[in-house]
Write an enzyme that holds these catalytic residues in place. Structure first.
Site, PDB file in Angstrom:
ATOM      1  N   GLY A  45      34.263  45.416   7.914  1.00 27.16           N
ATOM      2  CA  GLY A  45      35.586  45.575   7.287  1.00 27.16           C
ATOM      3  C   GLY A  45      36.651  45.505   8.371  1.00 27.16           C
ATOM      4  O   GLY A  45      37.651  46.219   8.357  1.00 27.16           O
ATOM      5  N   TYR A  68      38.410  56.770  -5.970  1.00 26.71           N
ATOM      6  CA  TYR A  68      38.420  56.676  -4.504  1.00 26.71           C
ATOM      7  C   TYR A  68      38.085  58.039  -3.887  1.00 26.71           C
ATOM      8  O   TYR A  68      37.202  58.160  -3.032  1.00 26.71           O
ATOM      9  CB  TYR A  68      39.807  56.208  -4.061  1.00 26.71           C
ATOM     10  N   GLY A  99      40.983  44.458   8.069  1.00 26.55           N
ATOM     11  CA  GLY A  99      41.983  45.209   7.322  1.00 26.55           C
ATOM     12  C   GLY A  99      42.997  45.888   8.219  1.00 26.55           C
ATOM     13  O   GLY A  99      43.111  45.567   9.409  1.00 26.55           O
ATOM     14  N   GLN A 100      43.728  46.836   7.629  1.00 25.02           N
ATOM     15  CA  GLN A 100      44.809  47.504   8.352  1.00 25.02           C
ATOM     16  C   GLN A 100      44.295  48.239   9.585  1.00 25.02           C
ATOM     17  O   GLN A 100      44.887  48.149  10.665  1.00 25.02           O
ATOM     18  CB  GLN A 100      45.528  48.492   7.412  1.00 25.02           C
ATOM     19  N   LYS A 107      34.839  59.199  -1.741  1.00 20.13           N
ATOM     20  CA  LYS A 107      34.954  59.708  -0.366  1.00 20.13           C
ATOM     21  C   LYS A 107      34.290  61.083  -0.243  1.00 20.13           C
ATOM     22  O   LYS A 107      33.618  61.367   0.750  1.00 20.13           O
ATOM     23  CB  LYS A 107      36.424  59.781   0.058  1.00 20.13           C
ATOM     24  N   ASP A 140      33.528  40.826   8.347  1.00 24.76           N
ATOM     25  CA  ASP A 140      34.322  41.018   7.125  1.00 24.76           C
ATOM     26  C   ASP A 140      33.899  39.937   6.122  1.00 24.76           C
ATOM     27  O   ASP A 140      33.208  38.983   6.491  1.00 24.76           O
ATOM     28  CB  ASP A 140      35.826  40.902   7.452  1.00 24.76           C
ATOM     29  N   ILE A 141      34.344  40.089   4.865  1.00 21.17           N
ATOM     30  CA  ILE A 141      34.127  39.003   3.900  1.00 21.17           C
ATOM     31  C   ILE A 141      35.324  38.058   3.892  1.00 21.17           C
ATOM     32  O   ILE A 141      35.264  36.992   3.310  1.00 21.17           O
ATOM     33  CB  ILE A 141      33.876  39.529   2.457  1.00 21.17           C
ATOM     34  N   ARG A 142      36.421  38.513   4.526  1.00 20.05           N
ATOM     35  CA  ARG A 142      37.621  37.659   4.599  1.00 20.05           C
ATOM     36  C   ARG A 142      37.658  36.960   5.945  1.00 20.05           C
ATOM     37  O   ARG A 142      37.221  37.507   6.956  1.00 20.05           O
ATOM     38  CB  ARG A 142      38.892  38.524   4.503  1.00 20.05           C
TER      39      ARG A 142
HETATM   40  P1  NAD Z   1      41.813  47.547   4.215  1.00 18.07           P
HETATM   41  O1  NAD Z   1      41.714  47.359   2.747  1.00 18.07           O
HETATM   42  O2  NAD Z   1      43.063  47.154   4.914  1.00 18.07           O
HETATM   43  O3  NAD Z   1      40.590  46.811   4.919  1.00 18.07           O
HETATM   44  C1  NAD Z   1      39.288  46.823   4.407  1.00 18.07           C
HETATM   45  C2  NAD Z   1      38.577  45.555   4.871  1.00 18.07           C
HETATM   46  O4  NAD Z   1      37.257  45.567   4.299  1.00 18.07           O
HETATM   47  C3  NAD Z   1      39.251  44.268   4.374  1.00 18.07           C
HETATM   48  O5  NAD Z   1      39.490  43.394   5.466  1.00 18.07           O
HETATM   49  C4  NAD Z   1      38.255  43.679   3.373  1.00 18.07           C
HETATM   50  O6  NAD Z   1      38.246  42.275   3.362  1.00 18.07           O
HETATM   51  C5  NAD Z   1      36.942  44.251   3.876  1.00 18.07           C
HETATM   52  N1  NAD Z   1      35.918  44.297   2.830  1.00 18.07           N
HETATM   53  C6  NAD Z   1      36.101  44.562   1.509  1.00 18.07           C
HETATM   54  N2  NAD Z   1      34.931  44.483   0.865  1.00 18.07           N
HETATM   55  C7  NAD Z   1      33.993  44.166   1.785  1.00 18.07           C
HETATM   56  C8  NAD Z   1      32.588  43.943   1.732  1.00 18.07           C
HETATM   57  N3  NAD Z   1      31.928  44.020   0.574  1.00 18.07           N
HETATM   58  N4  NAD Z   1      31.947  43.661   2.880  1.00 18.07           N
HETATM   59  C9  NAD Z   1      32.602  43.559   4.054  1.00 18.07           C
HETATM   60  N5  NAD Z   1      33.941  43.752   4.174  1.00 18.07           N
HETATM   61  C10 NAD Z   1      34.618  44.050   3.047  1.00 18.07           C
HETATM   62  O7  NAD Z   1      41.472  49.085   4.504  1.00 18.07           O
HETATM   63  P2  NAD Z   1      41.904  49.959   5.768  1.00 18.07           P
HETATM   64  O8  NAD Z   1      43.228  50.538   5.476  1.00 18.07           O
HETATM   65  O9  NAD Z   1      41.679  49.234   7.027  1.00 18.07           O
HETATM   66  O10 NAD Z   1      40.855  51.160   5.620  1.00 18.07           O
HETATM   67  C11 NAD Z   1      39.609  51.188   6.282  1.00 18.07           C
HETATM   68  C12 NAD Z   1      38.894  52.479   5.914  1.00 18.07           C
HETATM   69  O11 NAD Z   1      39.726  53.598   6.209  1.00 18.07           O
HETATM   70  C13 NAD Z   1      38.514  52.619   4.438  1.00 18.07           C
HETATM   71  O12 NAD Z   1      37.295  53.289   4.326  1.00 18.07           O
HETATM   72  C14 NAD Z   1      39.623  53.481   3.885  1.00 18.07           C
HETATM   73  O13 NAD Z   1      39.184  54.186   2.755  1.00 18.07           O
HETATM   74  C15 NAD Z   1      39.886  54.407   5.054  1.00 18.07           C
HETATM   75  N6  NAD Z   1      41.235  55.004   4.993  1.00 18.07           N
HETATM   76  C16 NAD Z   1      42.352  54.246   5.203  1.00 18.07           C
HETATM   77  C17 NAD Z   1      43.602  54.832   5.123  1.00 18.07           C
HETATM   78  C18 NAD Z   1      44.874  54.039   5.363  1.00 18.07           C
HETATM   79  O14 NAD Z   1      45.976  54.598   5.246  1.00 18.07           O
HETATM   80  N7  NAD Z   1      44.796  52.765   5.724  1.00 18.07           N
HETATM   81  C19 NAD Z   1      43.724  56.199   4.814  1.00 18.07           C
HETATM   82  C20 NAD Z   1      42.577  56.927   4.574  1.00 18.07           C
HETATM   83  C21 NAD Z   1      41.315  56.330   4.695  1.00 18.07           C
END
Ligand code: NAD
Length: 316
Positions: free
Chosen positions: A9, A143, A12-13, A147, A35-37
């Site tokens: 993953g 969600y 992502g962000q 978690k 990642d899948i993207r």
């Molecule tokens: P995001 O959605 O920006 O990134 C997630 C990434 O996972 C994406 O690039 C997506 O393409 C990839 N993905 C989705 N399905 C997939 C799969 N089946 N196989 C492989 N990759 C896959 O999320 P983020 O903000 O980077 O968050 C990452 C983690 O941190 C998550 O577990 C999220 O719950 C946790 N989190 C984030 C925040 C926040 O504010 N960003 C806050 C609390 C917890």
């Protein structure tokens, strides 16, 4: 032997910045982004990348076999707002993705696993202010439910099988590099972009909605500090409370006006994300993270706002 780190993953962000930080510390070729993207940004040019779906066990098995990772970071998940639009997919990805990784980490003797939880594990029955590590936890989003269940699985794998799995309950993370992934706190990122672009923003959360937030630099530093800590120092194997700064849309807008005096904030009504926000804490007590592995945030609201606006301007 040096570290070999897999980040699932990665695009992502959080992954976008975590991969860069890990590659800086451990060497570009020792951090495998997955990642899948298709990857954007620096990830595709700065080290190995693999297309991997965390729900495909055979592909995952091949990945572990190929790289024999010493550390795995599992970031793939559906976030709070997106999860409510597709609850079954959120449950499947957030739960089975985690279980797949925990099982493979045991089989391949991965030394350390990182999996993030969230303040979404708290619910309407949890104390709202200075929310403690342990209290009533009654999340009402799929969600949050996933978690909380994930936290229990992490602790279970640690107690039962001795797996060194570590976790943080992130608050809303604010960053400028990659777009946010569909969470309830995304307004606090959009507001900066719109302030610079249009001088105004319509917030989907109300003026007085106070939520725990953190600047990405702090989140990355804290995550790596937890992963670098001696195993004996980790007293919590579910997930650590983790705090940066708490504010409302109104307070954030006032801070932005120090740089863009004409900035205008309005509010939209009846957004489903408001109900999610209402069920979450306003502020978090993270004394265990401070005591166990020395956590202390570096960015307050003023410093975060200045850095966000500066970077967004420089990278237009
Ligand atoms: P995001 O959605 O920006 O990134 C997630 C990434 O996972 C994406 O690039 C997506 O393409 C990839 N993905 C989705 N399905 C997939 C799969 N089946 N196989 C492989 N990759 C896959 O999320 P983020 O903000 O980077 O968050 C990452 C983690 O941190 C998550 O577990 C999220 O719950 C946790 N989190 C984030 C925040 C926040 O504010 N960003 C806050 C609390 C917890």
């Amino acid at each position: 032997m040096g570290e070999r780190i897999i980040v699932l993953g990665s695009n992502g962000q959080i992954g976008t910045e975590l991969v860069t930080a890990l590659r800086r510390s451990y060497g570009e070729n020792n951090v495998i982004a997955c990642d899948i993207r298709r990857p954007d940004y620096d990830i595709k040019n700065s080290g190995p990348f693999e297309f991997v779906n965390v729900l495909e066990k055979d592909t995952l098995n091949g990945l572990f076999q190929k790289y024999k990772p010493t550390q795995v970071y599992l970031l793939a998940a559906l976030l709070s707002a997106t999860g409510e639009q597709n609850p079954k997919l959120a449950w499947d990805l957030n739960m089975n993705g985690l279980l797949n990784i925990l099982d493979l980490a045991l089989i391949y003797k991965t030394a350390k696993v990182y999996w993030p939880s969230s303040i979404a594990v708290f619910g309407p029955g949890s104390p709202k202010v200075d929310t403690p590590q342990s209290c009533v936890m009654d999340p009402n989003t799929v969600y949050g439910i996933s978690k909380l269940a994930g936290e229990r699985w992490c602790e279970y794998y640690h107690q039962k099988f001795g797996l060194d799995v570590r976790s943080i309950r992130y608050p809303g993370l604010i960053s400028w590099k990659a777009a946010p992934g569909g969470g309830t706190t995304d307004y606090a990122i959009h507001i900066f972009h719109e302030a610079l672009k249009k001088g105004s923003y319509a917030s989907f959360l109300s003026a007085e909605t106070e939520l725990p937030m953190m600047y990405m630099d702090d989140a990355i530093r804290g995550t790596i500090a937890l992963m670098d800590a001696e195993a004996s120092k980790i007293s919590i194997r579910s997930s650590y409370n983790f705090a940066g700064v708490s504010f409302t849309p109104e307070v954030l807008a006032a801070e932005i006006r120090k740089y863009i005096p004409e900035f205008k904030l309005t509010y939209t009504e009846n957004d489903p994300r408001q109900l999610i926000a209402n069920s979450w804490p306003k502020s978090i007590n993270d004394s265990f993270a401070a005591k166990d592995w020395g956590w202390k945030p570096a960015f307050d609201l003023a410093k975060m706002t200045e850095d966000m606006l500066q970077n967004l301007k420089n990278n237009k």
